[in-house]
Design an enzyme around this catalytic site. Sequence first.
Site, PDB file in Angstrom:
ATOM      1  N   TYR A  72       0.871  -1.189   0.000  1.00 29.80           N
ATOM      2  CA  TYR A  72       0.000   0.000   0.000  1.00 29.80           C
ATOM      3  C   TYR A  72       0.895   1.221   0.000  1.00 29.80           C
ATOM      4  CZ  TYR A  72      -4.981  -0.841   0.182  1.00 29.80           C
ATOM      5  OH  TYR A  72      -6.263  -1.129  -0.166  1.00 29.80           O
TER       6      TYR A  72
ATOM      7  N   ARG B  84      -1.869  -3.962 -17.773  1.00 29.15           N
ATOM      8  CA  ARG B  84      -3.115  -3.194 -17.843  1.00 29.15           C
ATOM      9  C   ARG B  84      -3.078  -2.096 -16.813  1.00 29.15           C
ATOM     10  NH1 ARG B  84      -7.879  -5.501 -20.756  1.00 29.15           N
ATOM     11  NH2 ARG B  84      -8.560  -3.486 -20.032  1.00 29.15           N
TER      12      ARG B  84
END
Length: 419
Positions: free
Chosen positions: A52, A233
């Site tokens: 994170y 992606r």
Amino acid sequence: MLSTLRQSNPKIFNLLMQERQLQSESIRLIPSENYASRAVMEATGSWMTNKYSEGYPGKRYYEGQQVTDQIETLAIETAKKVFGADHANVQPYSGSVANFAAYTAFIEPGDTIMGLALPYGGHLTHGWKVSVTGRFFRSVQYELDPVTGRLDYNRIEDLAKQNKPKIIVSGATAYPRIIDFKAFSDIAQRVGAIHICDMAHIAGLIAGGAHPSPVPHADAVTTTTHKSLRGPRGSMILCRQQHAAAVDKAVFPGMQGGPHMHTISGIAVALAEASTPEFAEYAGQIVKNAKRLAQKLLEYGFTLVSGGTENHLILIDLRNKKMLGKKLSQALDRAGLVSNYNTIPNDPAKPFNPSGLRIGTPAVTTRGMKESQMDQIAEFINRVTNHVEDETVIGKVRQEVVEFCRAFPLPDTFVRPIV
Ligand code: DSN
């Protein structure tokens, strides 16, 4: 390959291997698809999945960013270098999110945006009515010239003068011609609008010098990273320095939470690949292949929107073949040629079963196919079109496609140079 997954989850392992076989044994003509290198896939599937990292390098809300900061900085700096941009934000999760974030960097809900209408080759997020970009903003849509199938910059300017948009969006998902980004910027300047370019489809061509760049002309440029750019992606926004703070704020905390550091790692690898002379050669070959494929299709009597192509894609108008796009794309899929049905300018048919077929050459070019293979692909397409309901012919083409693909292994079987 994937030996741990094979042991821990054989079901998913088997499905992934089936997908690999499908990709390997078919001719992928969807112009927005590609094959990422093994290095890109390894970086994307790495330990960065565990992170994170809210914030930006050097300004994070979590500790433990010793390595993430270096990777994101590398991705940013390489993006700036590849595209000659002042500033790059590599955090948007996707092209749709990047577009919405880019708009919100400059305008408020209810303000006017102007983009290419979806049925004419624009994208949902260029202000189409069912998209949040068409609901939260007042959207005005320009169309292509119905006769030439090309952008008509005079008509776009007239529409802009009538509607005074705050943002004009250039870029397309089904436009086979060079886009004049300077013309868009001139129009934007004359009506006092911001010019945002969505270069997602042609980002790889631009990186490789095979299409003029919007970066010197647009206030901000959005792109996905997985189409002709051949990365994972993901997405990026490039912009002028004066807009850097607004764009960064619009992405985080405006639009998103924690960036996907595994994707950003893959983007950094893909951008390094895109800086090589090999990539420039690749980009040039995509266009050569598309032009050759277009020429052969014309020789077989197909009608092409705008008469041909100058980039990576071809839009076939099937009306003279007395066929709709869905029927042909499904027959081609059974034969191992993967494409998508698409609307054509002024399409008399419904969007869910339109009159066009969209094909492109980024993926086949990655596999090493050149002009002579385009001749064979055109022949396959023509044969299936002429026998769209004849499963014997389609089955025969399928066998030939499998054989044809054998000579062009997927790029996950070889190593690209790392710069
Ligand atoms: N879905 C993409 C395409 O195929 O063009 C656009 O994002």
